[in-house]
Design a protein around this motif. Structure first.
Motif, short mmCIF file in Angstrom:
data_model
loop_
_atom_site.label_atom_id
_atom_site.label_comp_id
_atom_site.label_asym_id
_atom_site.label_seq_id
_atom_site.Cartn_x
_atom_site.Cartn_y
_atom_site.Cartn_z
N LEU A 1 47.76 24.57 13.18
CA LEU A 1 46.48 25.25 13.56
C LEU A 1 46.50 25.79 14.96
O LEU A 1 47.07 24.94 15.81
N LEU A 2 46.33 26.88 15.22
CA LEU A 2 46.34 27.43 16.57
C LEU A 2 44.89 27.64 17.13
O LEU A 2 43.94 28.31 16.57
N LEU A 3 44.94 27.13 18.33
CA LEU A 3 43.53 26.94 18.83
C LEU A 3 43.69 27.84 20.18
O LEU A 3 44.71 27.84 20.90
N GLN A 4 42.52 28.83 20.22
CA GLN A 4 42.79 29.59 21.34
C GLN A 4 41.79 29.18 22.51
O GLN A 4 40.65 28.92 22.27
N ALA A 5 42.42 29.30 23.85
CA ALA A 5 41.50 28.69 24.82
C ALA A 5 40.58 29.46 25.15
O ALA A 5 40.43 30.80 25.17
N PRO A 6 39.32 29.21 25.45
CA PRO A 6 37.89 29.77 25.96
C PRO A 6 38.11 30.57 27.04
O PRO A 6 39.07 30.00 27.98
N PRO A 7 37.73 31.55 27.19
CA PRO A 7 37.78 32.37 28.62
C PRO A 7 37.25 31.37 29.59
O PRO A 7 36.11 30.89 29.61
N VAL A 8 37.98 31.61 30.87
CA VAL A 8 37.54 30.82 32.18
C VAL A 8 36.60 31.72 32.75
O VAL A 8 36.78 32.63 33.36
N ALA A 9 35.26 31.06 33.00
CA ALA A 9 34.18 31.93 33.81
C ALA A 9 34.46 31.54 35.36
O ALA A 9 34.92 30.55 35.57
N ALA A 10 34.13 32.64 36.01
CA ALA A 10 34.33 32.50 37.64
C ALA A 10 33.24 31.34 38.08
O ALA A 10 32.16 31.37 37.51
N ALA A 11 33.63 30.58 38.87
CA ALA A 11 32.91 29.49 39.49
C ALA A 11 32.15 30.06 40.27
O ALA A 11 32.45 31.19 40.94
N ALA B 1 34.72 35.66 41.92
CA ALA B 1 34.45 36.85 40.96
C ALA B 1 36.04 37.33 40.71
O ALA B 1 36.99 37.25 41.40
N VAL B 2 36.10 38.02 39.41
CA VAL B 2 37.34 38.69 39.03
C VAL B 2 37.28 40.22 39.20
O VAL B 2 36.03 40.60 38.84
N GLY B 3 38.17 40.75 39.83
CA GLY B 3 37.77 42.24 39.79
C GLY B 3 38.44 43.12 38.80
O GLY B 3 39.06 42.39 37.80
N PRO B 4 38.33 44.35 38.65
CA PRO B 4 38.69 45.28 37.50
C PRO B 4 40.14 45.39 37.28
O PRO B 4 40.51 45.61 36.20
N GLU B 5 41.04 44.75 38.19
CA GLU B 5 42.52 44.84 37.76
C GLU B 5 43.03 43.19 38.03
O GLU B 5 44.02 42.82 38.15
N GLY B 6 42.05 42.32 37.90
CA GLY B 6 42.43 40.90 37.67
C GLY B 6 42.40 40.32 39.14
O GLY B 6 42.65 39.15 39.22
N GLN B 7 42.17 41.17 40.16
CA GLN B 7 41.97 40.37 41.63
C GLN B 7 40.83 39.25 41.37
O GLN B 7 39.90 39.57 40.64
N GLY C 1 41.41 36.03 48.99
CA GLY C 1 41.69 36.96 47.74
C GLY C 1 43.13 36.95 47.13
O GLY C 1 43.97 36.62 47.98
N SER C 2 43.23 37.30 46.10
CA SER C 2 44.54 37.34 45.41
C SER C 2 44.79 38.45 44.28
O SER C 2 43.65 38.81 43.66
N GLY C 3 45.91 38.62 43.88
CA GLY C 3 46.07 39.87 43.05
C GLY C 3 45.89 41.32 43.17
O GLY C 3 45.35 42.18 42.63
N SER D 1 38.86 50.79 42.40
CA SER D 1 39.69 49.82 41.45
C SER D 1 39.71 48.40 42.22
O SER D 1 40.30 47.52 41.68
N GLN D 2 39.37 48.24 43.47
CA GLN D 2 39.38 47.00 44.14
C GLN D 2 37.94 46.50 44.66
O GLN D 2 38.03 45.78 45.63
N THR D 3 37.02 47.10 43.98
CA THR D 3 35.74 46.53 44.34
C THR D 3 35.46 45.34 43.51
O THR D 3 35.27 45.38 42.50
N VAL D 4 35.17 44.40 44.28
CA VAL D 4 34.76 42.82 43.82
C VAL D 4 33.85 42.38 44.45
O VAL D 4 33.50 42.38 45.66
N ARG D 5 32.76 42.00 43.89
CA ARG D 5 31.54 41.31 44.32
C ARG D 5 31.33 39.78 44.00
O ARG D 5 31.51 39.41 42.86
N VAL D 6 30.80 39.12 45.12
CA VAL D 6 30.39 37.70 45.05
C VAL D 6 29.27 37.82 45.77
O VAL D 6 28.78 37.65 46.90
N PRO D 7 28.01 37.45 44.86
CA PRO D 7 26.77 37.44 45.23
C PRO D 7 26.43 36.40 46.27
O PRO D 7 27.09 35.47 45.96
#
Length: 239
Positions: A4-14, A18-24, A45-47, A148-154
């Motif tokens: 039985l293969l269990l897929q891990a749920p997506p991790v929401a940003a705390a 925030a996560v950017g368009p290219e995974g930043q 920042g990372s990525g 491509s590197q626009t990332v936002r944290v409200p």
């Protein structure tokens, strides 16, 4: 028996990240209930793609696919205001010693900087109804229009009663759009930004010469009146 293969749920940003368009990944040390008068936060920042410099700033969020602008305090090209930071490992010659280089290489670029976040300046009010502002990264002026590197944290601010404000829709109100073609700033001049991300002068340097001209006209008028009065006083009376 099949496994039985269990897929891990997506991790929401705390909250505060925030996560950017290219995974930043962009994270802010505090993003809610900030002091409207100004509070310094740590931004990490990372990525990030180290071949593309970014600005780290606090700006109006105009929605997906659109450049976050204007920015409270402006995009700091001098490195002196603390309102934003330029991160680049390969800046133009005039940016050498001013831009902060990435850590890492390739698409694994990292940074940790501190910026001062405040609710408003002369052009923008992030605490106004209907205005959403965020700590953002976006490609610098050498790559205008590249999102491509626009990332936002409200970010929200504490009001006088202790609750948060400035969490309206992404559509800016009139108070934000009054300087929407500029980076914001204190109204003292400096660099502004066109729609494609390039920099242009404001022309606000005309304020001081106009003020000096007005003062000069007043002085000339006062002097002429005093000169005429002295002539009338000194003139001999008729016999």
């Amino acid at each position: 028996m099949s496994a039985l293969l269990l897929q891990a749920p997506p991790v929401a940003a705390a909250d505060g990240s925030a996560v950017g368009p290219e995974g930043q990944r962009l994270a802010v040390s505090r993003s809610s209930g900030l002091d409207p008068a100004g509070e310094t936060v740590t931004v990490t920042g990372s990525g990030y793609n180290t071949e593309k410099g970014v600005y780290v700033a606090f700006c109006v969020d105009n929605g997906a696919g659109k450049t976050p602008t204007p920015c409270v305090g402006g995009v700091d090209m001098s490195g002196e205001s603390g309102a934003s930071v330029w991160v680049s490992s390969d800046p133009p010659s005039y940016g050498e010693g001013l831009a902060k280089p990435y850590g890492g290489s390739g698409h694994g670029g990292t940074f940790e900087v501190r910026i001062k976040v405040r609710a408003k300046d002369a052009n923008t009010d992030c605490a106004a109804a209907g205005v959403t502002c965020a700590v953002i990264t976006r490609n610098d002026h050498t790559r205008g229009g590249d999102q491509s590197q626009t990332v936002r944290v409200p970010v929200t601010f504490a009001n006088a009663g202790g609750s948060s404000s400035g969490s309206g829709s992404a559509k800016p109100s009139a108070s934000a759009t009054a300087g929407a073609d500029a980076t914001g700033g204190s109204g003292d001049g400096g660099a502004t930004e066109t729609d494609d991300g390039s920099m242009a002068s404001t022309g606000s340097g005309l304020v001081l010469p106009l003020g000096l001209c007005a003062a000069g006209l007043v002085a000339v008028g006062t002097g002429a009146w005093l000169w005429a009065r002295r002539r009338r006083t000194a003139a001999p009376s008729s016999s």
